[in-house]
Design an enzyme around this catalytic site. Structure first.
Site, PDB file in Angstrom:
ATOM      1  N   ASP A  20      -4.138  -0.252   5.781  1.00  0.00           N
ATOM      2  CA  ASP A  20      -3.458  -0.593   3.944  1.00  0.00           C
ATOM      3  C   ASP A  20      -4.581  -1.964   3.690  1.00  0.00           C
ATOM      4  O   ASP A  20      -4.498  -3.202   4.162  1.00  0.00           O
ATOM      5  CB  ASP A  20      -2.548  -1.813   4.599  1.00  0.00           C
ATOM      6  CG  ASP A  20      -1.319  -1.708   3.662  1.00  0.00           C
ATOM      7  OD1 ASP A  20      -1.898  -1.901   2.129  1.00  0.00           O
ATOM      8  OD2 ASP A  20      -0.757  -2.620   3.163  1.00  0.00           O
ATOM      9  N   LYS A  82      -8.781  -6.402  -5.447  1.00  0.00           N
ATOM     10  CA  LYS A  82      -7.816  -5.110  -5.378  1.00  0.00           C
ATOM     11  C   LYS A  82      -7.851  -4.663  -7.106  1.00  0.00           C
ATOM     12  O   LYS A  82      -7.415  -3.357  -7.819  1.00  0.00           O
ATOM     13  CB  LYS A  82      -7.042  -5.003  -4.995  1.00  0.00           C
ATOM     14  CG  LYS A  82      -6.059  -3.337  -4.525  1.00  0.00           C
ATOM     15  CD  LYS A  82      -5.149  -3.566  -3.868  1.00  0.00           C
ATOM     16  CE  LYS A  82      -4.366  -2.045  -3.569  1.00  0.00           C
ATOM     17  NZ  LYS A  82      -3.456  -2.383  -2.222  1.00  0.00           N
ATOM     18  N   GLU A 181       0.936   4.030  -1.188  1.00  0.00           N
ATOM     19  CA  GLU A 181       1.876   2.818   0.156  1.00  0.00           C
ATOM     20  C   GLU A 181       2.818   3.112  -0.242  1.00  0.00           C
ATOM     21  O   GLU A 181       3.548   3.656   1.116  1.00  0.00           O
ATOM     22  CB  GLU A 181       1.229   1.975  -0.773  1.00  0.00           C
ATOM     23  CG  GLU A 181       0.110   0.937  -0.926  1.00  0.00           C
ATOM     24  CD  GLU A 181      -0.336   0.154  -1.382  1.00  0.00           C
ATOM     25  OE1 GLU A 181       0.020  -0.306  -1.934  1.00  0.00           O
ATOM     26  OE2 GLU A 181      -2.210   0.316  -1.906  1.00  0.00           O
ATOM     27  N   ASP A 203       8.212  -1.038  -3.577  1.00  0.00           N
ATOM     28  CA  ASP A 203       7.479  -1.711  -3.406  1.00  0.00           C
ATOM     29  C   ASP A 203       6.737  -2.433  -4.618  1.00  0.00           C
ATOM     30  O   ASP A 203       6.003  -2.083  -5.223  1.00  0.00           O
ATOM     31  CB  ASP A 203       6.123  -0.243  -3.024  1.00  0.00           C
ATOM     32  CG  ASP A 203       4.876  -0.675  -2.021  1.00  0.00           C
ATOM     33  OD1 ASP A 203       4.673  -2.274  -2.215  1.00  0.00           O
ATOM     34  OD2 ASP A 203       4.240  -0.420  -1.577  1.00  0.00           O
TER      35      ASP A 203
END
Lengths: 616, 205
Positions: A20, A82, A181, A203
Site C-alpha cells: 500500500d 503521491k 485500494e 476510503d
C-alpha cells in the site's frame, strides 16, 4: 473450480508481496499459510511514513528517520509526494501554496522536485519508499523480494497509474498488478466475513478519496461502480487547521510563519495531534512552542466539525453518483466498510451512516486493511490463493476526438476491465496519408473539457479517395486500468501499436470536477455538441459544393440555378459561426435542396453521396 | 470448427487445448464465447453464472506466471468476455448485436423520423417545449403528463420486444429481425423524447 491452466507441479508458489503506497504512510504485507500479515520495519513499526530525505552523501532516509529531517533539513525532505504522481506542473499550482514542494525549474510535462542538489521525479521519490519496504520484507522473510502488487486509488487516471508502475520498476520490483485500494480492502475484509451481498467501501485517506460498490458472490468480488476524488483527504483537514493557526499567530505574534518551514512543520504536527485526539475526546488544544514563543488554542469537537463539514460533504456527491452507476439503492447495501485514517473522525462516520443507512464496519484497522488486501491479491497471482477473484472497473470513460472537437466515447466508466472497444475510422480528404488519433479520458462531451492522454499518428495510409480508407482502432484497458491503443488498416492489414504516454495533464480536481461538471453542464455540453455537429455537416457540404463546381454538370445548370446555389452557400456561411445549430441546419437543408439537381446530374457517386451529407 | 493448438499442434475446438491445456486465441463472437445458442431471449442468471465461471478460467490474474502469448490471449479473451457480458445482459444492446451480426445496418437512420402514429403528440410536445423555453411554466403539467405517457409506451415496447425475441428464437426468420429493428428504432426515438423532456423540465426547475 481449479483453473486447468495452472500447473503447480511440486514447485512452491513464488513469493509476491502486497504494497500500500500511501500519501501519508506505506505498508508491505505478505500471504502467510492462511492469512495476510503486515511486515513490520526494523524499528518494529508497521507503518512506514511516506517521507523521504536525501542526505548530502546521497544516502536516503525513509519513514520515521526522515520525519525529523522535515524540521532539520526541510530543503532535502519531502512528504505527500503521491499528490504529484502522474501530474504536470500546471496541475499542481494550487498544491504549492499548501505543501512545501520545491518544483525544479526544468520541470515540464513531468514535475521534477529539488531535494538539496538532486532533482527527482515523483516516481523516483516514491521508489525510495518502495525500496525501504522491499528491504524490510527481505529482512523479515529472509529471501529476496522482487515481485509485488501495488495499490492505487480507484480514481487514479492512466498517467497516475503509469507513474506508480514506474516507481515500482525504479525500485527493482516487477509490478505484477496495480489494484484499486477500496477493492483490496474488500478482499481483506471478505476473508472471514460474508460471502454474498453488496458492500460499499468508503476510503478517505491522507490525500485521496474513493468510493466503490461491490457485489460479492462465491469468492468473486465484482466491482459494480467506483467514484472519487484524487485530491481530497486528511491533508485538506490539516491545511484548514494550519491556516487558522497561521492567522492566529499573525495577530498574536505579529509574525507571518507561512513561509517559515520549521515553524510551519511544528504547527502541522500540532494540528495533526489535535485532530487525531478529537476523534476520542470532546476537546483538546493546538499547542505550539517555537523559539521561546508559545501558541495555544482550545478546540472542541463542535468547532472542529464546523470547520471540516464542507470537506466531508465533498465525499458525498461521489457516493451518490456511485450508487446510481451501480444501480443500487442505499437500502440494498448490506455492509459499509471504512478504510483510511480519516474515517476515524466521528463526523465522517456519521455522514457515511446517514447516507447508506447502515452502521459502518470498523473492526479492521483502517490503516492496514488495504495492504492486507494487496497481499491477498498477491496470493491470487502467485497461486497461493485460488478461491477468490477480483473483477474491477475503469473509473473514467475513454474516447477519441472526432471532427468538431466532439468526443466519441468508446469505453464507458465503470466497465469491467480488461475492456476493449473497436471503432472504424476513415479519411476526410482525397489522398490523405495520415490519421491523427487523439485519446482522451473524462466524462464531458467536448475534447477540450476532457483530459488528453495521448495523440498518435497512423502513418503511410494508402492514398485513396476520401472515405475509402478503413482504419480499425482498438482500445484495450488492461487489468491494471492502463490503456493500450492499436490501429489496423483493414485493407492492408497493417498494424501499428502505440504506448499511451501522458502528454500533458489536467489537475485531478479537474478530473473530479469533470464528473460534477458533466452533470451540471450536461445541457451546455449538449448545445455545444449540437453546434459542433452542425458545423461538421456544413463543412462537408461546403467542401462537396466547392468540388462539384469543377464538374461539368455544374456548367450545365442554368444561371438561375447556379445563382441559387451561390446564394444558399453564402447564407450558410453567414450563420456558420453563430451558436444556433437549428439555423445552421436550416441553411444546410437549403443548400441541399438547391444542389439536388446538380447531384442527380453528376455521375460521380462519391460526390453525390458527399452532397447528401454522408458522414464518416 | 477445430483448429490446431498453437503450442502442441493438437486439434481443439474450445478456449483451451484439449491436449496440453494452453489457452487459445478467443472466438470473436460473444455467443460462442459464452457457449450459448444465438438466441435473443436469455436467462440473466444463467448468463451471470457463465460470466463468473468463464472469468475464473480466463482472467489475467491466473496467467501472470505464463508466457507473453498466453497473457495476451487471456487479456483478449477476458476483454471480450467483459464486453460480451455488457452487451448480452442488456436486451436492447443484445438485439442490436444480433442484428449487426445478421447484416442489418444499425445507425441513426430511422430513429430521426417521427413514427407516424405519434406525429400529433410529438407536434404538441414540441410546442409545449418551445413555450417552456420561452418561460411559460403553465405547460409543465402537460409535459409531466407527456413524459409519463411516453414512459408507459416504453414499457409496452419492452414487452413487445420480449415477444419478438421469442418469435425469433422459435422461427429464426429474418422478417422477425426486421420487425425487431423497427421496434428498436421506435424505442430509441421515444427514449430520446423522454430525455429531452426530462432535461427541459430540469432546466426549468
Amino acid at each position: 473450480m481449479t483453473p486447468l491452466q495452472i500447473d503447480f507441479g511440486k514447485r512452491a508458489p513464488e513469493r509476491v508481496v502486497g504494497i500500500d503506497l500511501g500519501t501519508t504512510n506505506s505498508l508491505i504485507a505478505y500471504m502467510d499459510l492462511t492469512r495476510p500479515r503486515i511486515i513490520p520495519g526494523l524499528d518494529g513499526d508497521r507503518l512506514v511514513p511516506s517521507i523521504v530525505s536525501l542526505l548530502p552523501t546521497g544516502e536516503a532516509l525513509v519513514g520515521n528517520p526522515a520525519r525529523e529531517a522535515l524540521l532539520t533539513a526541510p530543503e532535502r525532505t519531502v512528504y505527500s509526494v503521491k499528490r504529484l504522481m502522474g501530474r504536470g506542473v500546471d496541475d499542481v499550482r494550487d498544491e504549492l501554496a499548501m505543501f512545501p514542494f520545491r518544483i525544479a525549474p526544468e520541470s515540464q510535462a513531468v514535475i521534477k522536485l529539488a531535494l538539496g542538489d538532486r532533482v527527482l521525479t515523483p516516481p523516483e521519490i516514491s521508489a525510495y519508499v518502495l525500496r525501504q519496504l522491499k528491504k524490510n520484507a527481505e529482512a523479515f522473510l529472509g529471501e529476496p523480494v522482487t515481485k509485488a502488487v501495488i495499490t492505487v486509488p480507484a480514481y487514479f487516471n492512466d498517467a497516475q497509474r503509469q507513474a506508480t508502475k514506474d516507481a515500482g520498476r525504479i525500485a527493482g520490483l516487477e509490478v505484477l498488478r496495480l489494484v484499486n485500494e477500496p477493492t483490496a480492502a474488500a478482499l481483506a475484509y471478505g476473508l472471514d466475513k460474508r460471502q454474498e451481498g453488496i458492500v460499499a467501501v468508503y476510503d478517505l485517506g491522507g490525500g485521496t478519496f474513493d468510493i466503490s460498490i461491490l457485489k460479492l458472490q462465491g469468492g468473486i468480488f465484482e466491482v459494480l461502480a467506483t467514484n472519487g476524488d484524487t485530491h481530497l483527504g486528511g491533508d485538506d483537514i490539516d491545511n484548514r487547521l494550519i491556516q487558522i493557526g497561521i492567522e492566529d499567530i499573525r495577530s498574536e505574534w505579529g509574525e507571518d510563519i507561512s513561509a517559515n518551514h520549521e515553524a510551519r512543520q511544528l504547527l502541522r504536527r500540532a494540528v495533526i495531534r489535535a485532530k487525531e485526539e478529537l476523534s476520542f475526546v470532546p476537546f483538546t488544544h493546538i499547542d505550539l512552542a517555537y523559539r521561546g514563543r508559545k501558541y495555544q488554542r482550545r478546540i472542541d469537537r463542535e468547532l472542529f466539525e464546523k470547520l471540516i463539514s464542507d470537506i466531508v460533504d465533498r465525499t458525498l456527491t461521489p457516493c451518490r453518483q456511485c450508487l446510481v452507476d451501480a444501480g443500487v439503492t442505499p437500502e440494498q447495501i448490506d455492509e459499509v466498510v471504512l478504510v483510511g485514517g480519516s474515517t476515524r473522525i466521528p463526523l465522517v462516520r456519521r455522514a457515511v451512516e446517514t447516507l447508506f443507512r447502515a452502521k459502518p464496519h470498523t473492526d479492521l484497522n483502517p490503516d492496514e486493511v488495504v495492504a492486507l488486501g494487496a497481499a491477498v491479491q498477491a496470493g491470487i497471482l502467485s497461486g497461493a490463493v485460488d478461491d477468490k477473484l477480483l473483477l474491477d472497473v475503469t473509473p473514467l470513460s475513454l474516447g477519441i476526438e472526432t471532427m468538431g472537437g466532439v468526443v466519441s466515447k468508446l469505453i464507458h466508466r465503470n466497465s469491467t476491465i480488461p475492456a476493449s472497444a473497436t471503432e472504424v475510422f476513415t479519411t476526410a480528404v482525397d489522398g490523405q496519408r495520415n490519421v491523427l488519433i487523439h485519446v482522451l479520458q473524462g466524462e464531458r462531451e467536448l475534447a477540450r473539457d476532457c483530459r488528453s492522454l495521448a495523440r498518435f499518428d497512423l502513418k503511410d495510409i494508402e492514398p485513396l479517395p476520401a472515405g475509402m480508407a478503413r482504419i480499425e482502432v482498438r482500445f484495450l484497458i488492461d487489468a491494471n486500468g492502463i490503456l493500450n491503443v492499436t490501429a489496423r488498416d483493414q485493407r492492408t492489414g497493417k498494424e501499428q501499436s502505440v504506448d499511451v504516454k501522458p502528454t500533458y495533464g489536467l489537475t485531478d480536481e479537474e478530473v473530479e470536477a469533470r464528473i460534477l461538471e458533466s452533470i451540471e453542464f450536461a445541457e451546455e455540453d449538449f448545445r455545444a455538441r449540437q453546434v459542433a455537429e452542425a458545423r461538421v455537416e456544413a463543412d462537408t457540404i461546403l467542401a462537396a459544393v466547392e468540388k462539384a463546381k469543377a464538374n461539368d454538370a455544374y456548367f450545365e445548370l442554368s444561371d438561375e440555378e447556379r445563382d441559387a446555389i451561390t446564394n444558399a452557400v453564402n447564407q450558410l456561411l453567414l450563420v456558420y459561426h453563430g451558436d444556433d445549430h437549428l439555423l445552421i441546419r436550416e441553411k444546410i437543408d437549403q443548400v441541399n435542396q438547391v444542389t439536388l439537381k446538380l447531384a442527380e446530374t453528376m455521375m460521380n457517386t462519391a460526390v453525390q453521396s458527399a452532397l447528401k451529407g454522408t458522414k464518416l | 470448427m477445430s483448429h490446431p493448438c498453437w503450442q502442441c499442434g493438437a486439434f481443439f475446438n474450445a478456449l483451451f487445448c484439449d491436449s496440453c491445456r494452453a489457452i487459445q486465441r478467443p472466438p470473436d463472437n460473444y455467443y460462442e464465447l459464452f457457449g450459448l445458442p444465438r438466441q435473443l431471449a436469455l436467462d440473466e442468471q444463467d448468463l451471470e453464472r457463465r460470466f463468473y465461471a468463464l472469468s475464473r478460467r480466463l482472467h489475467p490474474d491466473l496467467f501472470t506466471r505464463r508466457s507473453e502469448r498466453e497473457k495476451q490471449f487471456s487479456t483478449d479473451a477476458t476483454a471480450l468476455l467483459n464486453d460480451g457480458y455488457r452487451v448480452l445482459r442488456d436486451p436492447v444492446r443484445r438485439a442490436e448485436y444480433v442484428l449487426k451480426q445478421a447484416g442489418f445496418p444499425i445507425g441513426e437512420q430511422g430513429t430521426r423520423d417521427v413514427p407516424p402514429d405519434l406525429l400529433e403528440e410529438v407536434f404538441e410536445l414540441n410546442l409545449a417545449l418551445e413555450e417552456l423555453k420561452g418561460g411559460d411554466h403553465s405547460v409543465e403539467p402537460t409535459l409531466h403528463q407527456a413524459r409519463a405517457h411516453f414512459e408507459s409506451l416504453l414499457r409496452e415496447i419492452d414487452q413487445e420486444l420480449a415477444g419478438a425475441f421469442r418469435d425469433y428464437d422459435a422461427t429464426g426468420e429474418r422478417e422477425v429481425l426486421a420487425r425487431i429493428r423497427a421496434i428498436l428504432n421506435r424505442r430509441k426515438y421515444i427514449s430520446n423524447l423522454v430525455n429531452e423532456v426530462r432535461v427541459a423540465l430540469q432546466r426549468a426547475a
